[in-house]
Design an enzyme around this catalytic site. Structure first.
Site: not given
Ligand code: ZN
Length: 392
Positions: A192, A296, A370, A377
């Protein structure tokens, strides 16, 4: 039976650069174009003659034609000026053309006209080589000025020199790549790019963005000096013009302004060089370490236009960094995947749920589903990696 050189399995690629021949070299080139055309036309009429006399006569092979070359050179001494390897290309092309004609797959080979738009010849002599950054050594022409030769990486197998309708000269090359494959590591990484770092890897590593505070500051100072001085010079030259002063200077005569420009450009190019060194170091390391690198696709990514200098340098860094990764992956036999950057900062890389848009100021967050804790990042780079692996 002659021993044939084994055709190598190394990949080949084409590359084209400009040539800037001198007038003397241009005259020679015109002769070389003419010699190849002359030979072609001689051989066309030879074939036609034989075909007319006896439709069943044995087809001349490339080998037969090559055996004719010494006699032709004696009869027409001007042929000796050319790179003789170009004649072997002509004999191959014409024997192929006649074979195709007799096989019914192509029309009859025709005479080449002096007035056809494209003038060129092709050779495969081993005499061709790179002579520094902007010079090529070419058979029978010696040193010829050219555009940058850095794009040629490997062994030159074949070359074509041509001149287009605008009078520009070109050198097209078939180059055999050197094998440079790096050993496989079995590792993959997503990358990234960010505002705070040049690159954030899916394994949690972060590489600082490039900065050259001193040079950037100096470039900015000289830029503002330059624009002030330009303004002064403009006013002054306008006044001179109005007064019809003797010896009025033109804008480019204002030395002070020019000096500021030179200083600014010097700092800018120093920034570029330092930046490239830095980016080369990191991209080398990544290509060595990973077999698969996922980034990307910036063409899709909506990049905010910002004319702030630091921001624009950062954006240029990303571009250069990507270009380096791209050609190094190709060169060293690694895989580069570009993915659509949509949602990479929204999705939780652990549970895969969309956690919504977050302002740039949020550097860390907890997944409401979760409960995983994420660095913004690193989470994005893991998502980039997962997207890439899914494409693989
Ligand atoms: Zn999650």
């Amino acid at each position: 039976m002659a021993i044939r050189k084994r055709k190598s399995d190394l990949p080949e690629y084409g590359v084209k650069i400009r040539l800037y021949p001198t007038l003397v070299q241009q005259a020679k080139l015109r002769q070389f174009f003419g010699n190849d055309r002359f030979l072609w036309n001689q051989l066309v009429s030879l074939y036609q003659e034989r075909y007319k006399n006896n439709k069943k006569s044995k087809l001349l092979t490339e080998f037969d034609l090559n055996n004719l070359l010494p006699a032709l050179k004696n009869e027409y001494p001007f042929l000796k000026a050319s790179d003789s390897s170009s004649f072997q290309i002509v004999t191959k092309n014409i024997s192929d053309a006649w074979e195709a004609f007799f096989a019914g797959t192509r029309r009859k080979p025709r005479f080449h006209s002096k007035h056809s738009a494209k003038q060129s010849y092709t050779g495969k002599s081993s005499g061709i080589r790179i002579m520094g950054k902007r010079n090529m050594f070419l058979p029978k022409l010696r040193r010829v000025r050219s555009s940058k030769t850095g794009v040629i990486d490997g062994k030159i197998k074949r070359y074509t020199i041509s001149v287009d309708a605008c009078g520009r000269y070109w050198l097209s090359l078939i180059v055999e790549k050197k094998t440079a494959f790096l050993p496989k590591t079995g590792k993959a990484a997503g990358i990234d790019v960010g505002l705070t770092h040049l690159a954030i890897l899916s394994d949690g590593r972060k590489f600082d963005k490039f900065s050259s505070d001193y040079c950037e500051k100096q470039a900015e100072i000289w830029q503002s000096k330059s624009s002030k001085r330009r303004h002064l010079a403009l006013v002054k030259s306008q006044q001179d013009a109005n007064r019809k002063a003797l010896g009025a200077k033109s804008l480019s005569d204002y030395r002070n302004w020019q000096k500021a420009n030179v200083a600014k450009n010097r700092y800018m190019s120093r920034i570029t060089n330092q930046r490239d060194d830095y980016l080369h170091k990191i991209s080398d390391q990544l290509v060595k370490e990973y077999d698969v690198i996922v980034i990307e696709d910036l063409k899709i990514k909506n990049m905010t236009k910002n004319h702030h200098r630091a921001r624009s340098i950062l954006r240029q860094s990303w571009g250069r960094f990507r270009d380096m990764l791209e050609y190094k992956c190709k060169k060293y036999g690694k895989i580069l995947i570009k993915v659509n950057p949509a949602y990479t900062s929204r999705i939780c890389s652990k549970c895969g749920k969309d956690t919504g848009k977050k302002p740039l100021s949020v550097r860390e967050w907890d997944c409401p589903f979760c409960k995983a804790h994420h660095d913004r990042d690193i989470n994005a780079s893991i998502n980039i990696l997962l997207k890439g692996l899914a494409q693989l």
